[in-house]
Write a protein that holds these residues in place. Structure first.
Motif, PDB file in Angstrom:
ATOM      1  N   LYS A  66       4.228  13.213   7.454  1.00 38.61           N
ATOM      2  CA  LYS A  66       3.936  12.892   6.044  1.00 38.61           C
ATOM      3  C   LYS A  66       4.554  11.553   5.658  1.00 38.61           C
ATOM      4  N   LEU A  67       5.796  11.333   6.067  1.00 40.82           N
ATOM      5  CA  LEU A  67       6.428  10.056   5.716  1.00 40.82           C
ATOM      6  C   LEU A  67       5.667   8.891   6.343  1.00 40.82           C
ATOM      7  N   GLN A  68       5.162   9.119   7.539  1.00 42.21           N
ATOM      8  CA  GLN A  68       4.465   8.036   8.239  1.00 42.21           C
ATOM      9  C   GLN A  68       3.167   7.638   7.531  1.00 42.21           C
ATOM     10  N   LEU A  69       2.549   8.594   6.841  1.00 44.96           N
ATOM     11  CA  LEU A  69       1.345   8.257   6.076  1.00 44.96           C
ATOM     12  C   LEU A  69       1.636   7.131   5.111  1.00 44.96           C
ATOM     13  N   ASN A  70       2.892   7.076   4.664  1.00 43.02           N
ATOM     14  CA  ASN A  70       3.270   6.113   3.649  1.00 43.02           C
ATOM     15  C   ASN A  70       4.149   4.996   4.196  1.00 43.02           C
ATOM     16  N   ASP A  71       4.354   4.981   5.493  1.00 39.99           N
ATOM     17  CA  ASP A  71       5.315   4.036   6.047  1.00 39.99           C
ATOM     18  C   ASP A  71       4.858   3.651   7.446  1.00 39.99           C
ATOM     19  N   ALA A  72       4.064   2.584   7.510  1.00 36.25           N
ATOM     20  CA  ALA A  72       3.468   2.214   8.789  1.00 36.25           C
ATOM     21  C   ALA A  72       4.521   1.729   9.783  1.00 36.25           C
ATOM     22  N   SER A 110       0.871  -1.173   0.000  1.00 36.30           N
ATOM     23  CA  SER A 110       0.000   0.000   0.000  1.00 36.30           C
ATOM     24  C   SER A 110       0.907   1.221   0.000  1.00 36.30           C
ATOM     25  N   TYR A 111       0.469   2.256  -0.654  1.00 34.95           N
ATOM     26  CA  TYR A 111       1.251   3.490  -0.639  1.00 34.95           C
ATOM     27  C   TYR A 111       0.327   4.690  -0.621  1.00 34.95           C
ATOM     28  N   TYR A 112       0.855   5.797  -0.169  1.00 29.08           N
ATOM     29  CA  TYR A 112       0.056   6.988   0.002  1.00 29.08           C
ATOM     30  C   TYR A 112       0.197   7.893  -1.206  1.00 29.08           C
ATOM     31  N   ILE A 122      -8.489   6.563   1.895  1.00 30.95           N
ATOM     32  CA  ILE A 122      -7.856   6.140   3.148  1.00 30.95           C
ATOM     33  C   ILE A 122      -6.714   7.115   3.422  1.00 30.95           C
ATOM     34  N   ARG A 123      -6.645   7.615   4.652  1.00 27.11           N
ATOM     35  CA  ARG A 123      -5.708   8.710   4.887  1.00 27.11           C
ATOM     36  C   ARG A 123      -4.308   8.283   5.302  1.00 27.11           C
ATOM     37  N   SER A 124      -4.141   7.067   5.787  1.00 25.66           N
ATOM     38  CA  SER A 124      -2.797   6.654   6.192  1.00 25.66           C
ATOM     39  C   SER A 124      -2.613   5.164   5.920  1.00 25.66           C
ATOM     40  N   VAL A 125      -1.402   4.772   5.517  1.00 23.64           N
ATOM     41  CA  VAL A 125      -1.176   3.349   5.235  1.00 23.64           C
ATOM     42  C   VAL A 125      -1.328   2.494   6.486  1.00 23.64           C
ATOM     43  N   TYR A 163      -3.145  12.871  -3.715  1.00 23.57           N
ATOM     44  CA  TYR A 163      -4.449  13.257  -4.255  1.00 23.57           C
ATOM     45  C   TYR A 163      -5.553  12.286  -3.873  1.00 23.57           C
ATOM     46  N   ARG A 164      -5.275  11.000  -3.946  1.00 25.14           N
ATOM     47  CA  ARG A 164      -6.350  10.013  -3.795  1.00 25.14           C
ATOM     48  C   ARG A 164      -6.325   9.274  -2.469  1.00 25.14           C
ATOM     49  N   GLY A 165      -5.352   9.580  -1.636  1.00 16.77           N
ATOM     50  CA  GLY A 165      -5.220   8.813  -0.407  1.00 16.77           C
ATOM     51  C   GLY A 165      -4.494   7.515  -0.689  1.00 16.77           C
ATOM     52  N   VAL A 166      -4.623   6.567   0.215  1.00 16.00           N
ATOM     53  CA  VAL A 166      -3.834   5.340   0.103  1.00 16.00           C
ATOM     54  C   VAL A 166      -4.334   4.461  -1.045  1.00 16.00           C
ATOM     55  N   ILE A 167      -3.404   3.957  -1.823  1.00 18.95           N
ATOM     56  CA  ILE A 167      -3.717   2.972  -2.856  1.00 18.95           C
ATOM     57  C   ILE A 167      -3.282   1.610  -2.298  1.00 18.95           C
ATOM     58  N   VAL A 168      -4.228   0.676  -2.296  1.00 19.91           N
ATOM     59  CA  VAL A 168      -3.973  -0.632  -1.687  1.00 19.91           C
ATOM     60  C   VAL A 168      -3.820  -1.675  -2.792  1.00 19.91           C
TER      61      VAL A 168
END
Ligand code: GTP
Length: 597
Positions: free
Chosen positions: A317-323, A199-201, A263-266, A204-209
């Protein structure tokens, strides 16, 4: 295509054995991407990855392939190629029925190949051996095939000879995937269960799973539920990866796809989580989900105190993409305000630091990484300590435990001696050694993780002239006789330089560290004592002598270029300094403890 014509597979390989090159060729030959729109390597599409030449994030691609007149749908799921991300590897393997095992025919099996093959076998994958780089003059496919048979016990009589670079053997590989990898099971009628393998953040669209449907059917607009994070969303868009995102209305068991749902965060849709329907939940989630446990911590401090809010924003911001990235504020009298950050491993740590500096333009001081210690206190409770300067005083604690790893080294027999020396120096407990072929052996140690943080890997490579490889796994906590070594500069304790060491090594480390700091810290206008202490006791001491004259006084008036050069040198030296009391301490000093001879 019917489910019987779907094949889900991944590629497992040691770093540099040619995984990305082969993936590109498969995409090209199936016409999935045209040569002209190929970036240099399609699957590794993060800049940082390309620069470091390693795969960090997983991606996926769907290919169409005609065998005879029969159309097949081949889903390639990429896997990251580094030990820090072995959990992610295990989840992408769990999304497949088969794996290409790519081995460089001039190098042979490496430690990481072994680790990934065992993961694939645990997941019951059909493994297809591929001997790559047969174009190289040093390639010995027959010998390497035999090596794979001996070491892994995999039948290599039909191993495919390939040159990903020259496009040899690619059709054979596609055919073998169709013929050997089993199709997914037909579970479309069961309640929905889809496995997230990436999954990545997207801002524009939020998280892509990215997911693989194991059971059931998912339609656009369905209300979905993530079983581990317990979050619910509407699947606004679902689709397939070809390899760009292509929306579809419905996806069935066996298929691989993506979804976006604002989805706002991974962290809400993390790798390994199970997606089900909110209204008709599956009884149990898919096996194998694990929380991310940071193993290594360090302090990140802005050089300019004004950048603290920017650093916080960037980490968020990085955490949105890095759980797996964890952080909390930390302050110290020496360093001011910053963050204590937790990472899966050293590579993960370096990647985050680099992104903070490059993408967010922050100027940071990073303190030496530490593992997480468990301290059993006198009052019978246990606390976790990831910051050496917070280690409770000896009078407050009963014992300290530290994390241990089991480490497997794979080496040509000539380097067994030097590597065993390394294991011994790093407090390793020798477990076993096996010759897997006449010339190569595996050596297993149990070793404190703290001894691996730092230059262990560099040492492994230099002592084996680059030929040894390694793989490690966390095995638990063990009690050790550890002490905290404090550093004082100019009479002031510098908390970020504190380190936890084994009592037997304390004196040697104290001496080496004070000497190293003396080399690294620039001389000041006054004499600066540098001391290493255990409690109140000074165990090593050095002193920086004072400088009186400005650097320019060396210039004897005349030479202007020399003067410029000196000024430039001085300016560069100033770039990464933190003023601690009256002394400027450069970034390298904070990492000195990692590289003591
Ligand atoms: P990671 O992404 O780090 O896991 O590496 P990788 O396994 O994806 O390796 P990659 O495809 O990046 O290839 C590594 C190097 O080997 C590159 O320099 C490639 O050009 C080279 N290479 C790949 N396949 C071949 C081949 O068949 N022959 C030769 N001679 N070189 C190859």
């Amino acid at each position: 295509v019917p489910i019987s014509n779907i094949r889900n597979f991944c590629i497992i390989a040691h770093i540099d054995h040619g995984k990305s090159t082969l993936a590109d060729k498969l995409l090209q030959l199936t016409g999935t991407v045209q040569t002209r729109d190929m970036k240099e390597q399609f699957l590794d599409n993060m800049d940082l990855e390309r620069e470091r030449g390693i795969t960090i994030k997983l991606q996926a691609a769907r290919m169409r392939y005609l065998l005879g007149n029969e159309p097949y749908c081949l889903n390639l799921i990429d896997t990251p190629g580094h030990v820090d991300f072995s959990y992610e590897v295990s989840r992408s393997l769990a999304a497949c029925e088969g794996a290409l095992l790519v081995v460089d025919a001039s190098q042979g099996v490496e430690a990481q190949t072994l680790a990934n093959v065992y993961l694939a076998l645990e997941n019951n994958l059909q493994i297809i051996p591929v001997l790559n780089k047969i174009d190289l003059p040093g390639a010995e496919p027959a010998r390497i095939a035999q090596e794979i048979e001996e070491i892994i016990g995999l039948d290599c009589s039909e191993a495919i000879h390939c040159s990903a670079k020259d496009g040899i053997g690619i059709t054979e590989i596609l055919t073998a995937i169709v013929k050997k990898v089993p199709p997914p099971q037909e579970n479309a009628d069961k309640p929905l269960r889809a496995l997230i393998f990436d999954s990545y953040y997207d801002s524009y669209r939020g998280v892509i799973v990215y997911f693989r449907i194991i059971d059931g059917t998912l339609k656009k607009g369905d209300k979905i539920y993530f079983m581990a994070s317990e979050k619910e969303y509407f699947a606004d868009e679902i689709g397939v990866l070809s390899p760009g995102q292509m929306p579809v209305g419905e996806l069935f068991a066996g298929e691989v796809g993506y979804l976006s749902a604002s989805i706002r965060s991974v962290a809400d849709a993390r790798v390994g989580d199970t997606i089900t329907h909110f209204g008709k939940k599956a009884h149990s989630s898919l096996p194998g989900y694990e929380e991310a446990t940071p193993m290594v911590f360090c302090g990140l401090f802005p050089i300019d105190a004004d950048q603290f809010p920017e650093l916080r924003d960037a980490l968020q911001k990085l955490q949105l993409n890095d759980a797996a990235l964890k952080f909390e504020p930390e302050s110290s009298s020496a360093m001011g305000f910053g963050f204590r950050c937790g990472f899966l491993g050293l590579l993960h740590m370096e990647i985050v630091q680099e992104r903070l500096e490059r993408e967010y333009n922050l100027n940071l001081i990073t303190t030496a990484p530490s593992v997480v210690y468990r301290v059993n206190r006198l009052n019978s409770d246990t606390i976790e300590c990831s910051n050496p300067s917070f280690l409770p005083e000896p009078g407050m604690r009963k014992s300290i435990e530290e994390p241990y790893v089991k480490i497997d080294l794979l080496t040509p027999k000539d380097y067994i001696g030097p590597l065993m020396e390394l294991g011994h120096e790093r407090r390793g407990l020798f477990k076993e050694m096996n010759y897997i072929t006449e010339n190569r052996a595996t050596i297993t140690y149990e070793l404190p993780l703290a001894e691996m943080v730092g230059d262990f890997f560099d040492q492994l490579k230099s002592r084996s002239k680059g030929y040894a490889s390694m793989e490690y796994n966390f095995i638990g906590y063990r009690e050790s006789d550890l002490v905290r070594l404090d550093i004082q500069i100019n009479g002031e304790p510098v908390e970020p330089l504190a380190t936890i060491v084994h009592r037997d090594k304390a004196y040697a480390v104290g001496r080496a560290l004070t000497q190293k700091l003396k080399e690294l810290i620039p001389r000041q206008m006054f004499k600066v004592p540098i001391q290493a202490c255990i409690g109140a006791k000074v165990i090593a001491s050095e002193a920086l002598s004072a400088i009186r004259k400005d650097v320019l006084s060396k210039c004897y008036g005349g030479d202007i270029t020399r003067k410029k050069k000196l000024l430039k040198k001085q300016a560069e030296g100033k770039k990464r300094m933190k003023a601690i009391g009256k002394v400027d301490v450069p970034q390298e000093a904070f990492m000195a403890v990692l590289r003591l001879e």
